[in-house]
Design an enzyme around this catalytic site. Sequence first.
Site, mmCIF file in Angstrom:
data_model
loop_
_atom_site.group_PDB
_atom_site.id
_atom_site.type_symbol
_atom_site.label_atom_id
_atom_site.label_comp_id
_atom_site.label_asym_id
_atom_site.label_seq_id
_atom_site.Cartn_x
_atom_site.Cartn_y
_atom_site.Cartn_z
ATOM 1 N N LYS A 32 81.601 89.207 -0.319
ATOM 2 C CA LYS A 32 82.836 88.407 -0.386
ATOM 3 C C LYS A 32 82.785 87.474 -1.589
ATOM 4 C CE LYS A 32 80.771 85.365 3.038
ATOM 5 N NZ LYS A 32 81.155 84.009 3.334
ATOM 6 N N TYR A 34 81.334 60.443 -22.080
ATOM 7 C CA TYR A 34 82.390 59.695 -21.384
ATOM 8 C C TYR A 34 81.810 58.583 -20.516
ATOM 9 C CZ TYR A 34 85.942 63.152 -22.623
ATOM 10 O OH TYR A 34 86.824 63.940 -23.300
HETATM 11 C C1 LIG Z 1 80.106 85.647 9.006
HETATM 12 C C2 LIG Z 1 79.121 85.637 7.892
HETATM 13 N N1 LIG Z 1 78.046 86.454 7.937
HETATM 14 C C3 LIG Z 1 77.108 86.467 6.969
HETATM 15 C C4 LIG Z 1 77.201 85.631 5.870
HETATM 16 C C5 LIG Z 1 76.117 85.656 4.822
HETATM 17 O O1 LIG Z 1 75.468 84.415 4.797
HETATM 18 P P1 LIG Z 1 74.304 84.126 3.734
HETATM 19 O O2 LIG Z 1 74.938 84.201 2.394
HETATM 20 O O3 LIG Z 1 73.849 82.749 4.071
HETATM 21 O O4 LIG Z 1 73.271 85.175 3.935
HETATM 22 C C6 LIG Z 1 78.297 84.772 5.784
HETATM 23 C C7 LIG Z 1 78.400 83.864 4.630
HETATM 24 O O5 LIG Z 1 78.927 82.807 4.637
HETATM 25 C C8 LIG Z 1 79.271 84.767 6.805
HETATM 26 O O6 LIG Z 1 80.331 83.947 6.764
#
Ligand SMILES: Cc1ncc(COP(=O)(O)O)c(C=O)c1O
Length: 360
Positions: A35, A254
């Site tokens: 994602k 700045y």
């Molecule tokens: C439902 C879910 N599963 C798995 C993950 C993977 O988590 P990580 O990147 O901490 O391994 C996420 C990431 O936010 C998530 O929202």
Amino acid sequence: MTRGTRLELRPQALAANARRARQWAGDANLLAMVKADAYGHGLTTAAAALAADVDGFGVAVTAEAIALREAGVQRPIWVMEGFFDADELAAGAALDLHWVVHAPWQIALLAAWHGAPVTVWLKLDTGMHRLGVTVEEAPATIEQLQALPQITLAGLVSHFACADRAQDDMSAAQLSATKELARVYRLPFSAANSAGLSRYPQARGAWVRPGICLYGATPREDHSAAELGLAVTQRLSARLIAIRDIDAGESVGYGAHWVAKVPSRIGVVAIGYGDGYPRHAPATTPVAVGGVRTHLAGRVSMDMLTINLTGLPQAAVGDEVELWGDTVSVDEVAQACGTISYALFCQITARVPRVVAGDA
Ligand SMILES: Cc1ncc(COP(=O)(O)O)c(C=O)c1O
């Protein structure tokens, strides 16, 4: 001379980290979380790099899943926030997406669905208190989903709130609630993020869902990425575009925020918050020039930042500066800035050219 600001992405390191995750996963299926543009690594670049070493891909939203299918990905794809309306449900059914469903209105849309078969995973709220049905609500929802002819309930999903913490007081209870429902209803479960995967073999279940460990950053408060055997998957670098000497008592940048205590050599680097480097990075934030570490000096601007070259007399205009990568880990930068590697990865802007290592 070009501006020289760039983000190098390393497909081989992504694949190596997937194999590391596979060692932790045992017999569980590996869902690579890609994602948010694969945590800033480029969705299709990362998916191609990971494809041979994982069993499926996890995205947050349907558009990401469609992009993967359009890129030719045939493995299972889970959409972690599920669908938002019947049109999305129909589009996903055509692409054989697996939905994680978490809310009564999604269940109602499934109950009204008479199209092609749809696979769903039910999200449980076991303590994260973000998405999902409670443990008390779960039996009725599971039974309702199992009775729907066009719907296959593939299993139960839960998410750890504290598996990254050195002192983790929550995961055991979250896992046992998940496992108990999975046992009663004879359903597979998926619970482990990177932290849970690297730490709790008992949390493996049918599918594990690592994200951050695939991208070479630590999922754990108490272990570095190197200690966990993870490879560096991205290197952010830029060039020194000016150098000046200032006297003790003179300020830089700045707000005249940083004041030299001794005569100092200041380097100007062509990267700023307009490129996604964190504006709030303090002067303790490390960078490296020619493999030698130094620190910021003064506030980060939109297009530039300034660093202390006082101990680096050999540094010259045109030299490359590493913001994170091999000498300075992204986790160190995140810690100095009071943020997490995830956020640093996600905020590099489109202005920064991406260079895929190994490409001509
Ligand atoms: C439902 C879910 N599963 C798995 C993950 C993977 O988590 P990580 O990147 O901490 O391994 C996420 C990431 O936010 C998530 O929202």
